[in-house]
Design a protein around this motif. Structure first.
Motif, PDB file in Angstrom:
ATOM      1  N   GLY A  30       2.044   0.571  -0.440  1.00 57.18           N
ATOM      2  CA  GLY A  30       1.751  -0.992  -1.718  1.00 57.18           C
ATOM      3  C   GLY A  30       0.630  -1.556  -2.047  1.00 57.18           C
ATOM      4  O   GLY A  30       0.925  -1.539  -2.751  1.00 57.18           O
ATOM      5  N   HIS A  31      -0.718  -1.632  -0.766  1.00 57.76           N
ATOM      6  CA  HIS A  31      -1.337  -1.660  -1.291  1.00 57.76           C
ATOM      7  C   HIS A  31      -2.187  -1.327  -2.146  1.00 57.76           C
ATOM      8  O   HIS A  31      -2.438  -1.656  -3.634  1.00 57.76           O
ATOM      9  N   ALA A  34      -0.541  -1.942  -6.002  1.00 54.24           N
ATOM     10  CA  ALA A  34      -0.354  -3.235  -6.046  1.00 54.24           C
ATOM     11  C   ALA A  34      -1.613  -3.181  -6.944  1.00 54.24           C
ATOM     12  O   ALA A  34      -1.573  -3.793  -7.956  1.00 54.24           O
ATOM     13  N   ASN A  42       5.572  -1.408  -5.301  1.00 52.64           N
ATOM     14  CA  ASN A  42       5.050  -2.576  -4.699  1.00 52.64           C
ATOM     15  C   ASN A  42       6.466  -2.754  -4.015  1.00 52.64           C
ATOM     16  O   ASN A  42       6.482  -3.068  -3.018  1.00 52.64           O
ATOM     17  N   GLN A  46       7.561  -2.585   0.307  1.00 57.81           N
ATOM     18  CA  GLN A  46       7.136  -3.736   1.263  1.00 57.81           C
ATOM     19  C   GLN A  46       8.047  -3.978   2.037  1.00 57.81           C
ATOM     20  O   GLN A  46       8.572  -4.049   2.666  1.00 57.81           O
TER      21      GLN A  46
END
Length: 74
Positions: A30-31, A34, A42, A46
């Protein structure tokens, strides 16, 4: 009877570690999403991370109950 509880605790601990590793993997994905700017990916990561966290919490509760049963029976 005690050996079954010990095996249950070990298995539950394994599930906790697996869920934690999986949550960390989804967090890193997810990072990265982003940083790349892909909002849809993303959001998906999450959601997966949230599900992994919920599973981890449920498994932790099961582990605590098994440890309590082991302590009460032993």
């Amino acid at each position: 009877m005690n050996i079954l509880l010990i095996i249950g605790v070990v298995v539950a601990a394994g599930f906790v570690l697996f869920s934690l590793a999986r949550g960390l993997f989804y967090f890193s994905q997810g990072h990265r999403a982003a940083m790349d700017g892909t909002v849809e990916e993303n959001q998906l990561m999450q959601n997966k991370m949230m599900m992994s966290r919920v599973k981890w919490q449920a498994i932790t509760i099961i582990l605590i109950v098994l440890i309590g049963l082991l302590a009460a029976g032993g």
